[in-house]
Design a protein around this motif. Structure first.
Motif, PDB file in Angstrom:
ATOM      1  N   ILE A  67       2.860   9.823 -10.251  1.00  0.00           N
ATOM      2  CA  ILE A  67       1.687   9.746 -11.236  1.00  0.00           C
ATOM      3  C   ILE A  67       0.738  10.446 -10.865  1.00  0.00           C
ATOM      4  CG2 ILE A  67       0.409   7.574 -12.035  1.00  0.00           C
ATOM      5  CD1 ILE A  67       2.711   5.941 -10.820  1.00  0.00           C
ATOM      6  N   GLY A  68       0.483  11.639 -11.501  1.00  0.00           N
ATOM      7  CA  GLY A  68      -0.658  12.564 -11.222  1.00  0.00           C
ATOM      8  C   GLY A  68      -0.072  13.266  -9.779  1.00  0.00           C
ATOM      9  N   LYS A  69      -0.934  13.230  -8.764  1.00  0.00           N
ATOM     10  CA  LYS A  69      -0.585  13.731  -7.480  1.00  0.00           C
ATOM     11  C   LYS A  69      -0.192  12.538  -6.634  1.00  0.00           C
ATOM     12  CE  LYS A  69      -4.554  17.135  -7.422  1.00  0.00           C
ATOM     13  NZ  LYS A  69      -5.814  17.391  -6.808  1.00  0.00           N
ATOM     14  N   ALA A  70      -0.089  11.371  -7.142  1.00  0.00           N
ATOM     15  CA  ALA A  70       0.314  10.209  -6.458  1.00  0.00           C
ATOM     16  C   ALA A  70       1.836  10.089  -6.630  1.00  0.00           C
ATOM     17  CB  ALA A  70      -0.389   8.808  -6.876  1.00  0.00           C
ATOM     18  N   SER A  71       2.515   9.432  -5.727  1.00  0.00           N
ATOM     19  CA  SER A  71       4.033   9.198  -5.867  1.00  0.00           C
ATOM     20  C   SER A  71       4.414   7.982  -5.396  1.00  0.00           C
ATOM     21  CB  SER A  71       4.718  10.304  -5.056  1.00  0.00           C
ATOM     22  OG  SER A  71       6.161   9.853  -5.583  1.00  0.00           O
ATOM     23  N   THR A  84       7.203  -2.043  -3.413  1.00  0.00           N
ATOM     24  CA  THR A  84       6.631  -0.481  -3.822  1.00  0.00           C
ATOM     25  C   THR A  84       6.014   0.084  -2.572  1.00  0.00           C
ATOM     26  OG1 THR A  84       4.761  -1.494  -4.766  1.00  0.00           O
ATOM     27  CG2 THR A  84       6.796  -0.890  -6.152  1.00  0.00           C
ATOM     28  N   TYR A  85       6.063   1.262  -2.265  1.00  0.00           N
ATOM     29  CA  TYR A  85       5.421   1.961  -1.210  1.00  0.00           C
ATOM     30  C   TYR A  85       4.807   3.421  -1.800  1.00  0.00           C
ATOM     31  CZ  TYR A  85       8.368  -1.150   1.549  1.00  0.00           C
ATOM     32  OH  TYR A  85       8.919  -2.417   2.038  1.00  0.00           O
ATOM     33  N   ARG A  86       3.730   3.829  -0.937  1.00  0.00           N
ATOM     34  CA  ARG A  86       3.304   5.353  -1.441  1.00  0.00           C
ATOM     35  C   ARG A  86       4.555   6.092  -0.686  1.00  0.00           C
ATOM     36  NH1 ARG A  86      -1.710   6.612  -4.097  1.00  0.00           N
ATOM     37  NH2 ARG A  86      -3.075   4.814  -3.931  1.00  0.00           N
ATOM     38  N   ASN A  87       4.900   7.128  -1.559  1.00  0.00           N
ATOM     39  CA  ASN A  87       5.581   7.928  -1.075  1.00  0.00           C
ATOM     40  C   ASN A  87       5.221   9.213  -0.144  1.00  0.00           C
ATOM     41  OD1 ASN A  87       8.322   9.429  -1.168  1.00  0.00           O
ATOM     42  ND2 ASN A  87       8.085  10.335  -3.187  1.00  0.00           N
TER      43      ASN A  87
END
Length: 420
Positions: A67-71, A84-87
């Motif tokens: 999602i944009g620069k986030a994953s 769910t975790y930050r990738n």
């Protein structure tokens, strides 16, 4: 307005010059700086739909969404909970998983093999010495709400609390369908060459449906979302009166059987987690959004016995859902660029339904695969037009585009709330 004048206007300036009842300035659809602010506010600070529970049906199943620069990584753990975790590896930041689906025993960083359990805890990190404390190096969790089968996340620490309104409204509405006990029968990904706001505006009105969506309007009744009686012939007025009577009769019948159907709207400027839901009447045989308006799967969802339960729909600012007695269609968007938007659509059936016996994929998907491609074209020609020097924002229909006007007002209010 010249190009120089347009570029000198801020994001906030552009939305504030929008005339009530009119479209947005073209710069709000085409500028890179506007796009980046949109992603930060509407996709990183608001609750967004990022998948369904059947994306990760078994322990160890993983779905990675950028999602944009986030994953983020969506995973089903050994206790069958959705996490769910930050990738992002807690060592030097490498991505743990590429976008898409996979199955793992543990999450292993491909760079230095730091290894995480499905509960996010760091289990192995070689060559770090005896003083290294792995307990403070767990994966970063993401705020998550599972509503029915819908996996909503918020990437911001200060997640909007009014998601509780969506949860309280939709949990009982989804309950009869037992959506967690479904499987994905078909998935479709489309990249539409248009701004994400145009994708959502297109989804918020059916002014265009009769002329452009023959498959959809076999079952879907545009009257549910506005009509101008002034322009109707006597025959059309009679048909509208018949529609009104049928709608009332269906709603009463559903209520008697315990199926909630009334419209609930949390859409105004005071809303943060925007949503709308209603049980909609289906035309024809009244069973499902199919070409013949009959169920596509004879294995109904949950333990349902009744086929004619209409269409329980749900809007959020990045998704739309249609749940019928036999299947569900769930779609969500992710902005990729000012002029590119990813649309993911999933068709769900009962987990025990057998392809070729209980349903055929072609019958199940015919309406919405066609509709999605038609909408893709409409979004693309509209985006191109908004970037033409001749474009001037046009006036909305006060009868059929009220939800588009409302979306514009909500968009402006959320920008203002974040100081834009």
């Amino acid at each position: 307005m010249s190009d120089v004048q347009a570029k000198s206007k801020t994001h906030g300036d552009l939305i504030r010059v929008r005339r009530p009842g009119h479209g947005m300035p073209g710069e709000l659809f085409g500028r890179q700086d506007v796009f980046e602010t949109d992603v930060d506010i509407f996709f990183h600070k608001h609750w967004i739909l990022v998948g369904v529970t059947s994306d990760v049906p078994e322990p160890g199943d993983v779905s990675t969404v950028d999602i944009g620069k986030a994953s983020i990584i969506i995973v089903r753990d050994d206790d069958e909970n959705i996490r769910t975790y930050r990738n992002v590896c807690r060592h030097r930041g490498a991505r743990l998983k590429e976008a898409g689906k996979s199955t793992v025993g543990m999450l292993v960083c491909p760079y230095h093999q730091w290894t995480y359990d499905l509960d996010g805890s760091l289990r192995h990190a070689a060559h770090m010495g005896k003083d290294f404390d792995p307990t403070c190096r767990s994966l970063i969790p993401v705020k998550t709400k599972v509503v029915g089968t819908h996996v909503f996340v918020c990437l911001d620490e200060n997640a909007p609390e009014d998601v509780s309104k969506l949860e309280e409204t939709m949990v009982p509405r989804f309950a009869p369908y037992d959506l967690p006990n479904t499987k994905i029968a078909f998935e479709q990904e489309i990249i539409e060459n248009g701004n994400w706001k145009l994708v959502m505006e297109n989804n918020r009105e059916c002014y265009h449906c009769a002329a452009t969506h023959p498959e959809l309007t076999a079952s879907f009744l545009p009257e549910d979302f506005g009509i101008c009686a002034d322009s109707l012939s006597e025959e059309s007025l009679r048909e509208f009166e018949e529609y009104t009577a049928r709608n009332a009769a269906c709603q009463a019948s559903w209520e008697r059987d315990g199926f909630v159907g009334g419209a609930v709207e949390w859409l105004g400027e005071n809303a943060v987690t925007q949503f709308r839901t209603q049980r909609l009447v289906i035309a024809g045989n009244g069973e499902s959004q199919t070409m013949d308006t009959k169920v596509a799967s004879i294995k109904l969802l949950g333990n349902l016995q009744r086929r004619d339960l209409g269409d329980t729909h749900l809007w959020t600012h990045n998704s739309w859902t249609h749940v019928m007695s036999d299947h569900a269609v769930i779609a969500y968007i992710i902005p990729l660029a000012p002029d590119k938007t990813l649309v993911r659509t999933k068709w769900l059936v009962h987990a025990d339904a057998v392809e070729g016996v209980d349903y055929n994929v072609s019958d199940l998907t015919a309406v919405w695969t066609a509709t999605n491609m038609q909408d893709k074209h409409l979004v693309e020609i509209t985006h191109e037009g908004t970037q033409d020097p001749a474009y001037q924002p046009g006036i909305f229909s006060q009868f059929t585009e009220t939800y588009v006007e409302q979306f514009s007002r909500w968009y402006a209010a959320r920008l203002n709330a974040h100081g834009v």
